[in-house]
Design an enzyme around this catalytic site. Sequence first.
Site, PDB file in Angstrom:
ATOM      1  N   ARG A  12     -93.916  10.802 -29.481  1.00  0.00           N
ATOM      2  CA  ARG A  12     -94.618  10.540 -28.219  1.00  0.00           C
ATOM      3  C   ARG A  12     -94.126   9.298 -27.476  1.00  0.00           C
ATOM      4  O   ARG A  12     -93.978   9.339 -26.257  1.00  0.00           O
ATOM      5  CB  ARG A  12     -96.138  10.475 -28.429  1.00  0.00           C
ATOM      6  CG  ARG A  12     -96.740  11.808 -28.948  1.00  0.00           C
ATOM      7  CD  ARG A  12     -98.250  11.844 -28.853  1.00  0.00           C
ATOM      8  NE  ARG A  12     -98.683  11.811 -27.477  1.00  0.00           N
ATOM      9  CZ  ARG A  12     -99.119  10.750 -26.845  1.00  0.00           C
ATOM     10  NH1 ARG A  12     -99.280   9.611 -27.484  1.00  0.00           N
ATOM     11  NH2 ARG A  12     -99.437  10.816 -25.586  1.00  0.00           N
ATOM     12  N   GLY A  27    -107.024  19.289 -21.486  1.00  0.00           N
ATOM     13  CA  GLY A  27    -106.441  18.217 -20.700  1.00  0.00           C
ATOM     14  C   GLY A  27    -107.195  16.909 -20.642  1.00  0.00           C
ATOM     15  O   GLY A  27    -106.671  15.926 -20.099  1.00  0.00           O
ATOM     16  N   TYR A  82    -100.238  16.066 -30.914  1.00  0.00           N
ATOM     17  CA  TYR A  82     -98.821  16.082 -30.512  1.00  0.00           C
ATOM     18  C   TYR A  82     -98.027  15.050 -31.312  1.00  0.00           C
ATOM     19  O   TYR A  82     -97.161  14.360 -30.787  1.00  0.00           O
ATOM     20  CB  TYR A  82     -98.700  15.866 -28.990  1.00  0.00           C
ATOM     21  CG  TYR A  82     -99.590  16.816 -28.233  1.00  0.00           C
ATOM     22  CD1 TYR A  82     -99.256  18.157 -28.168  1.00  0.00           C
ATOM     23  CD2 TYR A  82    -100.785  16.400 -27.657  1.00  0.00           C
ATOM     24  CE1 TYR A  82    -100.090  19.065 -27.525  1.00  0.00           C
ATOM     25  CE2 TYR A  82    -101.629  17.295 -27.017  1.00  0.00           C
ATOM     26  CZ  TYR A  82    -101.269  18.631 -26.958  1.00  0.00           C
ATOM     27  OH  TYR A  82    -102.100  19.520 -26.337  1.00  0.00           O
ATOM     28  N   CYS A 113     -81.088   6.354 -35.365  1.00  0.00           N
ATOM     29  CA  CYS A 113     -80.010   5.738 -34.593  1.00  0.00           C
ATOM     30  C   CYS A 113     -80.065   6.090 -33.119  1.00  0.00           C
ATOM     31  O   CYS A 113     -79.193   6.798 -32.596  1.00  0.00           O
ATOM     32  CB  CYS A 113     -78.664   6.121 -35.210  1.00  0.00           C
ATOM     33  SG  CYS A 113     -78.558   5.513 -36.891  1.00  0.00           S
ATOM     34  N   GLU A 114     -81.112   5.642 -32.459  1.00  0.00           N
ATOM     35  CA  GLU A 114     -81.262   5.782 -31.010  1.00  0.00           C
ATOM     36  C   GLU A 114     -82.114   4.612 -30.548  1.00  0.00           C
ATOM     37  O   GLU A 114     -83.089   4.266 -31.207  1.00  0.00           O
ATOM     38  CB  GLU A 114     -82.046   7.051 -30.638  1.00  0.00           C
ATOM     39  CG  GLU A 114     -81.300   8.315 -30.815  1.00  0.00           C
ATOM     40  CD  GLU A 114     -81.868   9.459 -29.969  1.00  0.00           C
ATOM     41  OE1 GLU A 114     -82.586   9.200 -28.981  1.00  0.00           O
ATOM     42  OE2 GLU A 114     -81.578  10.597 -30.322  1.00  0.00           O
ATOM     43  N   GLU A 161    -110.301  24.742 -23.551  1.00  0.00           N
ATOM     44  CA  GLU A 161    -109.178  24.700 -24.503  1.00  0.00           C
ATOM     45  C   GLU A 161    -108.795  23.257 -24.830  1.00  0.00           C
ATOM     46  O   GLU A 161    -107.673  22.834 -24.551  1.00  0.00           O
ATOM     47  CB  GLU A 161    -107.959  25.408 -23.891  1.00  0.00           C
ATOM     48  CG  GLU A 161    -108.198  26.819 -23.422  1.00  0.00           C
ATOM     49  CD  GLU A 161    -107.049  27.367 -22.574  1.00  0.00           C
ATOM     50  OE1 GLU A 161    -106.284  26.582 -21.987  1.00  0.00           O
ATOM     51  OE2 GLU A 161    -106.935  28.589 -22.505  1.00  0.00           O
ATOM     52  N   PRO A 162    -109.702  22.491 -25.406  1.00  0.00           N
ATOM     53  CA  PRO A 162    -109.341  21.094 -25.698  1.00  0.00           C
ATOM     54  C   PRO A 162    -108.405  20.984 -26.902  1.00  0.00           C
ATOM     55  O   PRO A 162    -108.577  21.688 -27.895  1.00  0.00           O
ATOM     56  CB  PRO A 162    -110.695  20.451 -26.023  1.00  0.00           C
ATOM     57  CG  PRO A 162    -111.524  21.569 -26.561  1.00  0.00           C
ATOM     58  CD  PRO A 162    -111.072  22.826 -25.848  1.00  0.00           C
ATOM     59  N   GLY A 163    -107.419  20.134 -26.792  1.00  0.00           N
ATOM     60  CA  GLY A 163    -106.525  19.853 -27.906  1.00  0.00           C
ATOM     61  C   GLY A 163    -106.647  18.393 -28.293  1.00  0.00           C
ATOM     62  O   GLY A 163    -107.314  18.024 -29.265  1.00  0.00           O
TER      63      GLY A 163
HETATM   64  C1  LIG Z   1    -101.560  22.198 -24.202  1.00  0.00           C
HETATM   65  C2  LIG Z   1    -102.594  23.088 -23.638  1.00  0.00           C
HETATM   66  C3  LIG Z   1    -103.947  22.795 -23.817  1.00  0.00           C
HETATM   67  C4  LIG Z   1    -104.438  21.541 -24.509  1.00  0.00           C
HETATM   68  O1  LIG Z   1    -104.228  20.393 -23.763  1.00  0.00           O
HETATM   69  P1  LIG Z   1    -104.884  19.000 -24.233  1.00  0.00           P
HETATM   70  O2  LIG Z   1    -104.406  18.031 -23.244  1.00  0.00           O
HETATM   71  O3  LIG Z   1    -104.370  18.720 -25.600  1.00  0.00           O
HETATM   72  O4  LIG Z   1    -106.360  19.186 -24.211  1.00  0.00           O
HETATM   73  C5  LIG Z   1    -104.868  23.691 -23.329  1.00  0.00           C
HETATM   74  N1  LIG Z   1    -104.487  24.823 -22.684  1.00  0.00           N
HETATM   75  C6  LIG Z   1    -103.192  25.124 -22.477  1.00  0.00           C
HETATM   76  C7  LIG Z   1    -102.852  26.372 -21.766  1.00  0.00           C
HETATM   77  C8  LIG Z   1    -102.211  24.264 -22.938  1.00  0.00           C
HETATM   78  O5  LIG Z   1    -100.925  24.567 -22.722  1.00  0.00           O
END
Ligand SMILES: *Cc1c(COP(=O)(O)O)cnc(C)c1O
Length: 413
Positions: free
Chosen positions: A312, A239, A371, A342-343, A273-275
């Site tokens: 996004r 997050g 994303y 077309c939107e 859990e970084p994305g």
């Molecule tokens: C999407 C998600 C993440 C990653 O979130 P980021 O904002 O990309 O870091 C981590 N854990 C869970 C459970 C998620 O659904």
Amino acid sequence: MTAFTYRGGTLCADNVALSAIAEQVGTPCYVYSAKRLRENYQNFCAPLASLSPLICYAVKACPNIAVIRTLAECGAGADVTSAGELERALAAGIKPEKIIFSGVGKTRDEIAAALKANIHQINVESISELRVISEVAHSLNITAPIALRVNPDVVANTHHKIATGEMGTKFGIDSTQLPEAMSLTRSLPALDLKGFHVHIGSHLFDYENFRDAYTKLADMVRYWREQGFDLTRLDLGGGVGITYDGQTQAPFADYASVVLGTVGNLGCAIAFEPGRFLVGDAGVLIARVVHDKQGEQKRFLIIDAGMNDLVRPAMYDARHSIMPVKENTTEAKAADVVGPVCETSDMFGEDYLLSGVGSGDLVAIMQAGAYAAAMASTYNGRALVPEVLVDGGSFRIIRRRISVKEQMEWETL
Ligand SMILES: *Cc1c(COP(=O)(O)O)cnc(C)c1O
């Protein structure tokens, strides 16, 4: 330092010119910097090193197996949200003991796949799921390592579509139901409760939201330990936000001090859990201007990338910065940058100042690693956008363009 800078008048990914990639691969096209992926991973690890955490890359942010592999080589595990992502993580070389499975709607088949793969942990989001995991594990004669995802009821300061930590969202077990869930972990067979999980939302820039959640989490650990539960793990979710156009983000070290100050002394093994943090600024989407359209009231740069390639802006009201691939310092006339779909929502943003950009020129949509390709579709009869990885001075195609002709082969008359 960003991976994308001008060298000799051309925007480069590390030292590879984006124009050279566009020429060979065509546009639109995603380009990722392996170097930046590695730097982001190190930047995440460094201030948290004293915890020796398990860092599970949230695969959904950018699930290309070459991207997962790059992070796996740095030592990352994976956070997956479906059996498909589990398959990807394993194929990319992530060890099962570094994989965490999250998500509110895991099916029996998905749970069985995760248990058979012998993954690190399944994060449980409801009492219903707890019962199903117990049944599946029991029938397979496996003990399921689980964590309960708790809903800490904190308001995350982010776009409402990606806030997940408030009561009333579908995520996590509400505090009122936690006592029942805790006692079920004891009475149901084949469950091994390891600890708790929270994930309060994505793209957060106010670290006080994390402080609220992690403080509640620490209180829960203390309380349930007093009730005789052996809690050894905490999964703090992902997050952490990144800088998009016109937004600023507090230093990551501040997030690390929130973590250390709230849950650092509980003696729990910590997972993250970084994305977005790992991949967001490691990617760009290159596109070519198809038309420079001067309307009665506004000027539009119509590019060959659309909302199907990068959703996004349409979905989360995001504004990505956009840069001309060919450096130019002349004064720019404002233009709205839009796609061909077309939107009216197929719009990257209003009033960009892109000097020297007109029909036929290349632009780079920045911060397009997270994303982005992950959510691309074939809407409007369009090819599925390709992906390229730049590494060590050269580039390779890590997903080729999937033409409409090929897509039609999936279909039958
Ligand atoms: C999407 C998600 C993440 C990653 O979130 P980021 O904002 O990309 O870091 C981590 N854990 C869970 C459970 C998620 O659904």
